[in-house]
Write a protein that holds these residues in place. Structure first.
Motif, PDB file in Angstrom:
ATOM      1  N   UNK A   1       0.652  -1.278  -0.210  1.00 58.71           N
ATOM      2  CA  UNK A   1      -0.093  -0.318  -0.030  1.00 58.71           C
ATOM      3  C   UNK A   1       1.201   1.248  -0.378  1.00 58.71           C
ATOM      4  N   UNK A   2       0.297   2.278  -1.048  1.00 58.47           N
ATOM      5  CA  UNK A   2       0.909   3.915  -0.693  1.00 58.47           C
ATOM      6  C   UNK A   2       1.040   4.836  -0.066  1.00 58.47           C
ATOM      7  N   UNK A   3       2.040   5.459   0.400  1.00 57.92           N
ATOM      8  CA  UNK A   3       1.716   6.643   1.307  1.00 57.92           C
ATOM      9  C   UNK A   3       0.453   7.057   1.543  1.00 57.92           C
ATOM     10  N   UNK A   4      -0.436   7.614   2.633  1.00 55.35           N
ATOM     11  CA  UNK A   4      -1.550   8.139   2.895  1.00 55.35           C
ATOM     12  C   UNK A   4      -1.157   9.500   2.876  1.00 55.35           C
ATOM     13  N   UNK A   5      -2.050  10.534   2.275  1.00 54.62           N
ATOM     14  CA  UNK A   5      -1.941  12.131   2.453  1.00 54.62           C
ATOM     15  C   UNK A   5      -2.753  12.433   3.000  1.00 54.62           C
ATOM     16  N   UNK A   6      -2.814  13.142   3.886  1.00 56.89           N
ATOM     17  CA  UNK A   6      -4.225  13.956   4.045  1.00 56.89           C
ATOM     18  C   UNK A   6      -3.774  15.585   3.861  1.00 56.89           C
ATOM     19  N   UNK A   7      -5.231  16.250   4.045  1.00 59.90           N
ATOM     20  CA  UNK A   7      -5.674  18.071   2.719  1.00 59.90           C
ATOM     21  C   UNK A   7      -5.139  18.707   4.232  1.00 59.90           C
ATOM     22  N   UNK A   8      -4.979  19.449   4.095  1.00 57.16           N
ATOM     23  CA  UNK A   8      -5.096  20.964   5.472  1.00 57.16           C
ATOM     24  C   UNK A   8      -5.702  21.011   6.638  1.00 57.16           C
ATOM     25  N   UNK A   9      -6.776  20.776   5.775  1.00 54.95           N
ATOM     26  CA  UNK A   9      -7.749  21.021   6.409  1.00 54.95           C
ATOM     27  C   UNK A   9      -8.464  19.761   7.697  1.00 54.95           C
ATOM     28  N   UNK A  10      -8.413  18.238   7.299  1.00 56.91           N
ATOM     29  CA  UNK A  10      -8.301  17.221   8.185  1.00 56.91           C
ATOM     30  C   UNK A  10      -7.051  17.742   8.775  1.00 56.91           C
ATOM     31  N   UNK A  11      -5.906  18.016   8.535  1.00 53.30           N
ATOM     32  CA  UNK A  11      -4.828  18.079   9.777  1.00 53.30           C
ATOM     33  C   UNK A  11      -5.597  18.888  11.053  1.00 53.30           C
ATOM     34  N   UNK A  12      -6.360  20.429  10.299  1.00 56.65           N
ATOM     35  CA  UNK A  12      -6.628  21.262  11.495  1.00 56.65           C
ATOM     36  C   UNK A  12      -7.740  20.433  11.757  1.00 56.65           C
ATOM     37  N   UNK A  13      -8.635  19.562  11.509  1.00 56.63           N
ATOM     38  CA  UNK A  13      -9.658  18.944  12.148  1.00 56.63           C
ATOM     39  C   UNK A  13      -8.775  17.545  13.196  1.00 56.63           C
ATOM     40  N   UNK A  44      -0.083  16.393   3.110  1.00 57.15           N
ATOM     41  CA  UNK A  44       0.826  15.863   4.752  1.00 57.15           C
ATOM     42  C   UNK A  44       0.598  14.833   4.739  1.00 57.15           C
ATOM     43  N   UNK A  45       1.814  14.001   4.716  1.00 57.37           N
ATOM     44  CA  UNK A  45       1.891  12.531   5.194  1.00 57.37           C
ATOM     45  C   UNK A  45       2.101  11.879   6.108  1.00 57.37           C
ATOM     46  N   UNK A  46       0.501  11.004   6.396  1.00 56.63           N
ATOM     47  CA  UNK A  46       0.185  10.838   7.481  1.00 56.63           C
ATOM     48  C   UNK A  46       0.955   9.580   9.016  1.00 56.63           C
ATOM     49  N   UNK A  47       1.891   9.148   7.781  1.00 60.09           N
ATOM     50  CA  UNK A  47       3.136   8.122   9.023  1.00 60.09           C
ATOM     51  C   UNK A  47       4.199   9.651   9.621  1.00 60.09           C
TER      52      UNK A  47
END
Length: 100
Positions: A1-13, A44-47
């Motif tokens: 499975x590849x890297x997972x990324x989240x958006x800035x909005x998801x980081x804020x939450x 943003x890289x979740x790891x």
């Protein structure tokens, strides 16, 4: 499975609905990893976020385990001073005014 990324909005939450500028400040201070910019989106890289969280938690636990580096002089003997109501000071001011 590849890297997972989240958006800035998801980081804020993720960090309790913090503001956009707070995310920027934390990136600048190194508290959050640098985002990957694709197009006009910050991802943003979740790891990396998880690793920063682990580092912050370990630093907090170390700080809690260490004794305080400085104790305010008024608490050195373990007892806080009793604060006066200021009445004595007010009386002294009135005496100096009446003397003149």
């Amino acid at each position: 499975m590849g890297k997972q990324y989240i958006t800035r909005r998801q980081v804020r939450r993720r960090y309790g609905d913090i503001s956009d500028i707070t995310v920027t400040r934390r990136v600048r201070r190194g508290e959050l990893p640098d985002p990957l910019l694709i197009g006009n989106r910050h991802l943003f890289d979740v790891d990396e976020l998880d690793e920063k969280d682990r580092q912050a938690k370990a630093a907090f636990q170390r700080a809690q385990a260490e004794p305080a580096k400085h104790v305010p002089p008024r608490l050195q003997n373990g007892v806080a001073p009793i604060r006066s109501s200021g009445r004595r000071r007010k009386d002294n001011i009135e005496k100096t005014i009446t003397r003149e």
